[in-house]
Enzyme design. Structure first.
Site, PDB file in Angstrom:
ATOM      1  N   PHE A 137     -34.109 -52.270  -8.541  1.00 24.19           N
ATOM      2  CA  PHE A 137     -34.913 -51.774  -9.778  1.00 24.19           C
ATOM      3  C   PHE A 137     -36.192 -51.408  -9.434  1.00 24.19           C
ATOM      4  CE2 PHE A 137     -33.559 -52.821 -14.491  1.00 24.19           C
ATOM      5  CZ  PHE A 137     -32.316 -52.227 -14.541  1.00 24.19           C
ATOM      6  N   GLN A 251     -44.559 -48.760 -23.002  1.00 24.26           N
ATOM      7  CA  GLN A 251     -44.220 -48.227 -21.609  1.00 24.26           C
ATOM      8  C   GLN A 251     -43.212 -47.252 -22.452  1.00 24.26           C
ATOM      9  OE1 GLN A 251     -40.872 -50.276 -19.544  1.00 24.26           O
ATOM     10  NE2 GLN A 251     -42.417 -50.268 -18.252  1.00 24.26           N
ATOM     11  N   HIS A 253     -40.126 -45.076 -21.140  1.00 30.45           N
ATOM     12  CA  HIS A 253     -39.294 -45.209 -20.040  1.00 30.45           C
ATOM     13  C   HIS A 253     -38.888 -43.550 -19.548  1.00 30.45           C
ATOM     14  CE1 HIS A 253     -35.367 -45.925 -17.989  1.00 30.45           C
ATOM     15  NE2 HIS A 253     -35.719 -47.271 -18.095  1.00 30.45           N
ATOM     16  N   LEU A 273     -31.467 -44.424 -24.341  1.00 26.96           N
ATOM     17  CA  LEU A 273     -31.713 -44.949 -22.927  1.00 26.96           C
ATOM     18  C   LEU A 273     -30.835 -44.485 -21.931  1.00 26.96           C
ATOM     19  CD1 LEU A 273     -33.631 -46.733 -21.037  1.00 26.96           C
ATOM     20  CD2 LEU A 273     -32.194 -48.666 -21.746  1.00 26.96           C
ATOM     21  N   GLU A 276     -31.978 -47.707 -16.093  1.00 27.13           N
ATOM     22  CA  GLU A 276     -32.705 -47.608 -14.963  1.00 27.13           C
ATOM     23  C   GLU A 276     -31.602 -47.907 -13.679  1.00 27.13           C
ATOM     24  OE1 GLU A 276     -36.608 -49.553 -12.831  1.00 27.13           O
ATOM     25  OE2 GLU A 276     -36.844 -48.680 -14.583  1.00 27.13           O
ATOM     26  N   ARG A 307     -42.347 -47.449 -13.565  1.00 22.75           N
ATOM     27  CA  ARG A 307     -41.716 -46.365 -14.822  1.00 22.75           C
ATOM     28  C   ARG A 307     -42.920 -45.541 -15.123  1.00 22.75           C
ATOM     29  NH1 ARG A 307     -38.398 -50.922 -18.422  1.00 22.75           N
ATOM     30  NH2 ARG A 307     -36.547 -50.716 -17.074  1.00 22.75           N
ATOM     31  N   HIS A 371     -40.387 -47.216 -25.018  1.00 22.89           N
ATOM     32  CA  HIS A 371     -39.222 -47.929 -24.688  1.00 22.89           C
ATOM     33  C   HIS A 371     -39.511 -49.512 -25.078  1.00 22.89           C
ATOM     34  CE1 HIS A 371     -35.739 -49.766 -22.722  1.00 22.89           C
ATOM     35  NE2 HIS A 371     -36.452 -50.014 -21.517  1.00 22.89           N
ATOM     36  N   ARG A 405     -44.518 -52.754 -17.817  1.00 24.02           N
ATOM     37  CA  ARG A 405     -43.483 -53.753 -17.519  1.00 24.02           C
ATOM     38  C   ARG A 405     -42.565 -53.519 -16.336  1.00 24.02           C
ATOM     39  NH1 ARG A 405     -38.190 -54.466 -19.059  1.00 24.02           N
ATOM     40  NH2 ARG A 405     -38.127 -52.774 -20.385  1.00 24.02           N
TER      41      ARG A 405
END
Length: 600
Positions: A137, A251, A253, A273, A276, A307, A371, A405
Site C-alpha cells: 500500500f 485526507q 484520496h 473511492l 488504493e 496519498r 476521504h 493517514r
C-alpha cells in the site's frame, strides 16, 4: 437493559420519549463500535448491560466501504517487517504530529488482532501456503496490508457482527443521536430519535462510546455514502464539552471516480473511492497525453507515494491542462490479465463492468476526493475524552494519523482502539445507571424541546440545499490547495449558512429533511474547526497544503485543540507533540522506504 415507554414527567409539556437504561452505550455500529462491544462482553460484562446503536440497518456501516486492506506487521512476505517499522511508517506519513503512544497502541496490537479475526472466520485472501496474504500500500516500507480481495471492510464487519451476535450483544437500528448527556464532568447518556417511528429516545448510561465516524463528507466530492461522515461523532463530543484536535488535516484520496455528472447512470458515482489496492496491485496513472506523470513527481515511489503527494500531483496535472474530459487522469491496470484483476480486485472489476468499462481492457478516470478526517476528538491512551466515561474511537478520535493517514491504518485503528476502550470500560465494573432529575430538567428537557421545535418547521430554506451549499463552501475554501484569504472567506460564508440553518423548512421526525437539518448542525461544528485550524496552521504539512506557506515549519510540529469558549464561539490552543519511544525512533533512524520498482 431496561426500556421504559412514556415515563411520568414533572413537566407535562415535555415531548413523550422512551427511556432506555443501559450501563454501556455504544454509538456507531461499524468496526470500532462492534469491536468495543465485543471486548466489553468478553471481559465479563453481561451482554444485557450493553447496547450498540446504528443510524442505519445493522451491518450496514461505512466500514463496508473500506476496500483495500488492514495493516499489521505479520511479515507474510517480508519477515524483516515488525511493529516498530509499522509505527515509523505511520509517524513519517503523519509528518510527526501523530501521538506516538497512540501509534504504538495500534501497531503493537495489530498482528494479534489480525490473527484473532482469522480465528473468528474472516475471509482473508491467502498465499499458496495458506497464510494471510499481504500487499503493498502507498508509503509502506513492506507488504503489511492484509486483505480480503477488495472488500476487506465488508468482510471485517461481517466477521465482527457475527462474533457480536454469537455473544448475544443487543443492538438497535435506525437511531440517530442528537446530543449527549453529562452530569458535571461525567457522561450519563444521550438523547436521540428513532428514525422509523419519530419517537425521541433517552439513553441513561454510565459509559458512552462514540464510534460514529468522521467528517470527510462535509465536502461535496467525497468517498462516503450519502449522509454519512458528516461530523456527528466529533460534534457530539464537542457540544458536550470535550476537545477536538487537528481538524484541519483532511485526507483527499488520489483516486475517486471522475465522471460525467450530466450522465444519470454515472453521476451518483462521482467521487466514490477507487481503492488504493488498484495501485497496490500495479495500477499506473497517466495524464491525457499518455504520460506516466508520477515519474516527474516521485520517481522512486511512483503511484505508491503518500496519498497527499499523489493527490496534489493529479491536481497539478489537471490544473496545467493535462487532465481528462471529466477533470481527472487515467488509472490503468490493463497490463494485468483479467483473471488476476477479477481475483484481486473483484468489487472494482464488477463495479466498472456494470457501468460498461472493462478494467482489463481500458483505463478508468480518477480524481482526488475527500476521504478521511485525521482529526477528531482528543482522547487519552484508552480512548477516553476529557469527560469521564465518554470514549471516542475509530475515525471519531484524533491522534493516530497525524497530518496524513497511511492507507490500511483506518481499519487497524478501529479494532485496536475498540479493544482498548472496551477493556477499559469492562474493568470499571459499571453498576446500574441512575437518571438524575436535574439532568432531566437541564439537559433532557431542552434537547426534547429542540427536537419538537425542529419538527414540521416552516422556514425559507430547504435543508438539502443548505447542506449542499456547505459542502461546496468547504471544497472551494478548504480543499487540496489552501490560502489565508480563501480560508477567511470560507469562515464568512459559514456564518451565512449558519443563519440559513436556523430558518429551514423541515418535515416530521421520520423525514429525510429532519435528519438533514440535524446533520447540518454537526457539519457546521466540523467545518468551522477545519477552517479555523487550517487558517491558524501557517505551514504545509501532509494533507494540509497552504500555497502562501508552502514549506513545513518545524515550529508547527504541534497539535491544535478546539473547544467551546466561555463566552461562546470556538477557542483554539496549541500543544507540543510527544517524542517516540526508543524502539520506534531506532526504526525511524534506519529510514525504511518502499521502492515501487520492486513490483515491476
Amino acid at each position: 437493559m431496561e426500556s421504559i415507554a412514556d415515563p411520568e414527567l414533572t413537566d407535562a409539556t415535555l415531548l413523550p420519549y422512551e427511556q432506555v437504561d443501559v450501563p454501556v452505550l455504544i454509538i456507531g455500529a461499524g468496526a470500532a463500535g462492534a469491536r468495543a462491544a465485543i471486548e466489553v462482553v468478553q471481559e465479563g460484562t453481561d451482554p444485557e448491560d450493553v447496547i450498540v446503536l446504528g443510524k442505519r440497518g445493522h451491518g450496514d456501516a461505512h466500514t463496508t466501504w473500506a476496500r483495500g486492506g488492514i495493516n499489521g506487521a505479520l511479515g507474510t512476505h517480508d519477515p524483516e517487517d515488525d511493529w516498530t517499522v509499522h509505527a515509523a511508517d505511520t509517524l513519517d506519513e503523519g509528518h510527526f504530529v501523530n501521538d506516538p503512544s497512540k501509534v504504538e497502541t495500534v501497531t503493537k496490537q495489530m498482528p494479534e488482532r489480525l490473527h484473532e479475526l482469522d480465528d473468528w472466520g474472516m475471509n482473508y485472501s491467502r498465499t499458496d501456503e495458506g497464510e494471510i496474504d499481504q500487499r503493498y500500500f502507498g508509503a509502506q516500507s513492506f507488504r503489511r496490508t492484509a486483505f480480503a480481495g477488495d472488500h476487506t471492510g465488508e468482510s471485517l464487519l461481517d466477521t465482527l457482527v457475527e462474533r457480536a451476535q454469537s455473544l448475544s450483544i443487543p443492538y438497535r437500528e435506525n437511531v440517530m443521536i442528537t446530543s449527549l448527556l453529562t452530569e458535571g464532568e461525567t457522561a450519563t447518556g444521550a438523547v436521540g430519535v428513532d428514525l422509523d417511528t419519530g419517537k425521541p429516545v433517552v439513553f441513561n448510561s454510565n459509559a458512552v462510546v462514540l464510534a460514529a465516524g468522521g467528517y470527510a463528507a462535509i465536502y461535496n466530492r467525497h468517498t462516503s455514502r450519502d449522509d454519512e461522515n458528516n461530523g456527528d461523532g466529533p460534534a457530539l463530543a464537542y457540544q458536550a464539552g470535550a476537545r477536538l484536535m487537528d481538524m484541519e488535516f483532511v485526507q483527499f484520496h488520489p483516486t475517486g471516480m471522475a465522471v460525467d455528472e450530466t450522465d444519470e447512470e454515472w453521476a451518483s458515482w462521482s467521487g466514490r473511492l477507487v481503492t488504493e489496492a488498484v495501485r497496490g496491485e500495479g495500477g499506473r496513472l497517466h495524464n491525457s497525453e499518455g504520460e506516466r506523470f508520477m515519474k516527474r513527481y516521485s520517481p522512486d515511489q511512483m503511484e505508491l507515494d503518500a496519498r497527499d503527494v499523489v493527490a496534489r500531483a493529479i491536481a497539478q496535472e489537471v490544473a496545467e491542462g493535462r487532465g481528462t474530459e471529466n477533470g481527472g487522469v487515467y488509472l490503468d491496470i490493463s497490463h494485468r490479465d483479467a483473471e488476476f484483476i477479477q481475483k484481486r480486485l473483484p468489487r472494482m472489476y464488477e463495479r466498472f463492468q456494470s457501468l460498461g468499462v472493462d478494467m482489463a481492457e481500458e483505463p478508468v478516470e480518477v480524481a482526488p476526493t475527500s476521504h478521511y478526517g485525521m482529526g477528531g476528538v482528543a482522547v487519552d491512551e484508552t480512548g477516553e475524552t476529557d469527560i469521564d466515561g465518554l470514549f471516542a474511537i475509530g475515525e471519531t478520535m484524533a491522534g493516530v494519523h497525524g497530518a496524513n493517514r497511511l492507507g490500511g491504518n483506518s481499519l487497524a485503528e478501529t479494532v485496536a482502539f475498540g479493544t482498548v476502550a472496551g477493556r477499559t470500560i469492562a474493568a470499571r465494573g459499571l453498576g446500574s445507571p441512575v437518571l438524575d432529575e436535574e439532568v432531566v430538567e437541564t439537559q433532557v428537557a431542552p434537547a426534547l424541546a429542540t427536537l419538537e421545535e425542529l419538527t414540521n418547521r416552516e422556514g425559507q430554506y430547504a435543508p438539502r440545499a443548505v447542506f449542499e451549499e456547505l459542502q461546496s463552501v468547504m471544497w472551494d475554501h478548504a480543499g487540496i490547495l489552501r490560502d489565508g484569504e480563501t480560508l477567511e472567506s470560507g469562515l464568512e460564508k459559514l456564518e451565512t449558512i449558519r443563519r440559513k440553518a436556523q430558518d429551514l423548512t423541515v418535515g416530521g421526525r421520520t423525514s429525510q429533511s429532519f435528519e438533514v437539518a440535524i446533520d447540518i448542525q454537526f457539519m457546521l461544528v466540523a467545518a468551522t474547526a477545519v477552517l479555523r485550524g487550517a487558517l491558524e496552521r501557517e505551514e504545509s504539512r501532509g494533507a494540509h497544503y497552504r500555497t502562501d506557506y508552502e514549506e513545513i515549519d518545524p515550529e508547527w510540529q504541534q497539535n491544535i485543540h478546539f473547544e467551546q469558549a466561555d463566552l461562546g464561539g470556538m477557542a483554539t490552543s496549541v500543544e507540543p507533540v510527544e517524542s517516540p519511544s526508543e524502539a520506534v525512533q531506532a526504526a525511524i533512524d534506519v529510514g525504511y522506504e518502499l521502492d515501487y520498482h520492486q513490483l515491476e
